[in-house]
Design an enzyme around this catalytic site. Sequence first.
Site, PDB file in Angstrom:
ATOM      1  N   GLU A 179       9.046  17.005  14.951  1.00 16.33           N
ATOM      2  CA  GLU A 179       9.851  16.673  13.399  1.00 16.33           C
ATOM      3  C   GLU A 179       9.380  17.060  12.394  1.00 16.33           C
ATOM      4  O   GLU A 179       7.949  17.443  12.743  1.00 16.33           O
ATOM      5  CB  GLU A 179       9.770  15.044  13.165  1.00 16.33           C
ATOM      6  CG  GLU A 179      10.090  14.730  12.415  1.00 16.33           C
ATOM      7  CD  GLU A 179       9.682  13.316  11.610  1.00 16.33           C
ATOM      8  OE1 GLU A 179      11.045  12.636  10.896  1.00 16.33           O
ATOM      9  OE2 GLU A 179       9.352  12.627  11.792  1.00 16.33           O
TER      10      GLU A 179
ATOM     11  N   LYS B  54       1.126  -1.121  -0.080  1.00 17.39           N
ATOM     12  CA  LYS B  54       0.286   0.095  -0.175  1.00 17.39           C
ATOM     13  C   LYS B  54       0.617   1.303  -0.350  1.00 17.39           C
ATOM     14  O   LYS B  54       1.086   1.837   1.003  1.00 17.39           O
ATOM     15  CB  LYS B  54      -1.441   0.268   1.023  1.00 17.39           C
ATOM     16  CG  LYS B  54      -2.729   0.618   1.236  1.00 17.39           C
ATOM     17  CD  LYS B  54      -1.943   2.604   1.110  1.00 17.39           C
ATOM     18  CE  LYS B  54      -1.953   2.567   2.283  1.00 17.39           C
ATOM     19  NZ  LYS B  54      -1.573   5.033   2.417  1.00 17.39           N
TER      20      LYS B  54
ATOM     21  N   THR C  10       5.255   8.950  13.479  1.00 13.39           N
ATOM     22  CA  THR C  10       5.193   7.944  14.766  1.00 13.39           C
ATOM     23  C   THR C  10       4.020   7.801  15.021  1.00 13.39           C
ATOM     24  O   THR C  10       3.820   7.481  16.062  1.00 13.39           O
ATOM     25  CB  THR C  10       5.971   9.564  15.797  1.00 13.39           C
ATOM     26  OG1 THR C  10       7.478   9.093  15.303  1.00 13.39           O
ATOM     27  CG2 THR C  10       6.116   8.247  17.037  1.00 13.39           C
TER      28      THR C  10
ATOM     29  N   GLU D 234       9.393   1.855  11.070  1.00 11.20           N
ATOM     30  CA  GLU D 234      10.543   2.600  11.162  1.00 11.20           C
ATOM     31  C   GLU D 234       9.861   3.770  11.079  1.00 11.20           C
ATOM     32  O   GLU D 234       9.531   4.168  10.397  1.00 11.20           O
ATOM     33  CB  GLU D 234      10.721   2.317   9.698  1.00 11.20           C
ATOM     34  CG  GLU D 234      12.499   3.071   9.768  1.00 11.20           C
ATOM     35  CD  GLU D 234      12.473   4.404   9.007  1.00 11.20           C
ATOM     36  OE1 GLU D 234      12.396   5.035   9.790  1.00 11.20           O
ATOM     37  OE2 GLU D 234      12.706   4.274   7.788  1.00 11.20           O
TER      38      GLU D 234
ATOM     39  N   CYS E 152      13.749  11.029   7.387  1.00 12.75           N
ATOM     40  CA  CYS E 152      13.299  10.785   8.673  1.00 12.75           C
ATOM     41  C   CYS E 152      14.909  10.858   9.178  1.00 12.75           C
ATOM     42  O   CYS E 152      14.737  11.240  10.841  1.00 12.75           O
ATOM     43  CB  CYS E 152      12.921   9.837   9.165  1.00 12.75           C
ATOM     44  SG  CYS E 152      14.050   8.058   8.017  1.00 12.75           S
TER      45      CYS E 152
END
Length: 485
Positions: free
Chosen positions: A386, A179, A233, A253, A287
Amino acid sequence: MTQSPTAADTARLFIGGAFRPALKTIPVTEAATGQLLADGPCATESDIDDAVAAAHERPAEQWRTAPPAERAAALNRFAAALRSRAADTATLVCRENGMPITLSRPVNGVFPGALVAYYAKMIKEWNPEEIRSALVGHTIVRREPVGVVGAITPWNYPQSIAIMKIAPALAAGCPVVLKAAPETALDALIFAEAAADAELPAGVLNIVPGDAAAGAHLVTHPGIDKVAFTGSTNAGRLIGAECGRLIKPVTLELGGKSAAVVLDDADLEATIAGLRTVSFANNGQTCHLSARILVPHLRYAEFIGAIGDLANGMKVGDPLHDDTEIGPLVSARQRDTVLEYIEIGRESEARLIAGGSVPSDQPRGWFVAPTVFADVDNQNRLAREEIFGPVVTITPYGDEAEAIQLANDTEFGLAGTVWSQNDARARDVARAMHTGSVGINHYQLDIRSPFGGVKSSGLGRELGPEGLQAYRITKSMYCAGPIAR
């Protein structure tokens, strides 16, 4: 796939070894212009059901028990098919997400074929069974495929992140339902074209780009035996919670807010050259970037000036041009999010020393100038969250112990870097950093070494032998008799 895809090329899914029109589509825009690139497929729950069913049908089930050498031969054909499309793949991803072409060529063009070939070689002569002596008789420890894998991937490195799941899963004998993200739905179809050319058995690889609803349905589908996810996250927490409820294996991840620890003996020129990519790669949409730069008080002014000059001197422009270092962000939404963080920084006690706006010479597309804030307290939102754009922070520190404390004072633990002319000293600092990976005077993922995070940056590892093991389960067969000779 050509540089100018048509609806017939793009509005389709790949299920059970065959293409079929997508009943639902989603527009894919060109990041540099904001204009429609093509209508991409958006899988429905029914499409996901069909893809999972195909992964359980006989051709795909036979992949599970096929001899490793047979799977290796098929994977080598798949690798060759991916390599033959490398140039067009790299260009298409640039258009979708704004990645500079000089980065897209290796990570989207070269890397997929290389990783598939790596795992093909690893399994070519692999024996799934190991005999161990036991207190009574002996034990056969057998490693088997975990089952059908639901892979969910983001838009920032769409080809390389997807293949980090596809390659080891297929090598281990696991059919895959991918996906892909809607922002990069077009390049995902290249995997389908390559699978068809390589004559992978029907249902072994299914490509169903889609939105969050499609991903949620894939995660909870009873026909999915393992989930492999790369993304934010927040999304990872939701997926991890569902997999925990279902007792379903999962690799996550997730995000990062990594630190570059500049030691007091760091070479200024070499460090600045390294930070060019370590802190700004892919327009900040990476990331593992070292987005927090920690600098000793004794060299603070020197590095502030050099980092500011670096950001101000980077070439911002068309991602298809070889001299471009910073391209556009993937979407208007992502650009606006980054600009909101810049405003948060302006309103704090941090000091803006470079960038901070949309470049005046880029009226179209989703551009943000490389931005640097100095004097950033480690509790500032700029240092805690982030941002996923070309925004870095600089924070001063006193001694080495404080640098390590600041580097570890984060909910994340994906990556980091250390900059020093003393390798032994740098390694000691790297050992003290609570993170899944650390670069010393550079940062580069290694195809042979595990990559992944700790804390809120995820669970599990990809790449290397560890990446293959993530798609296997072990079975112990206790045998009363002596070991057969």
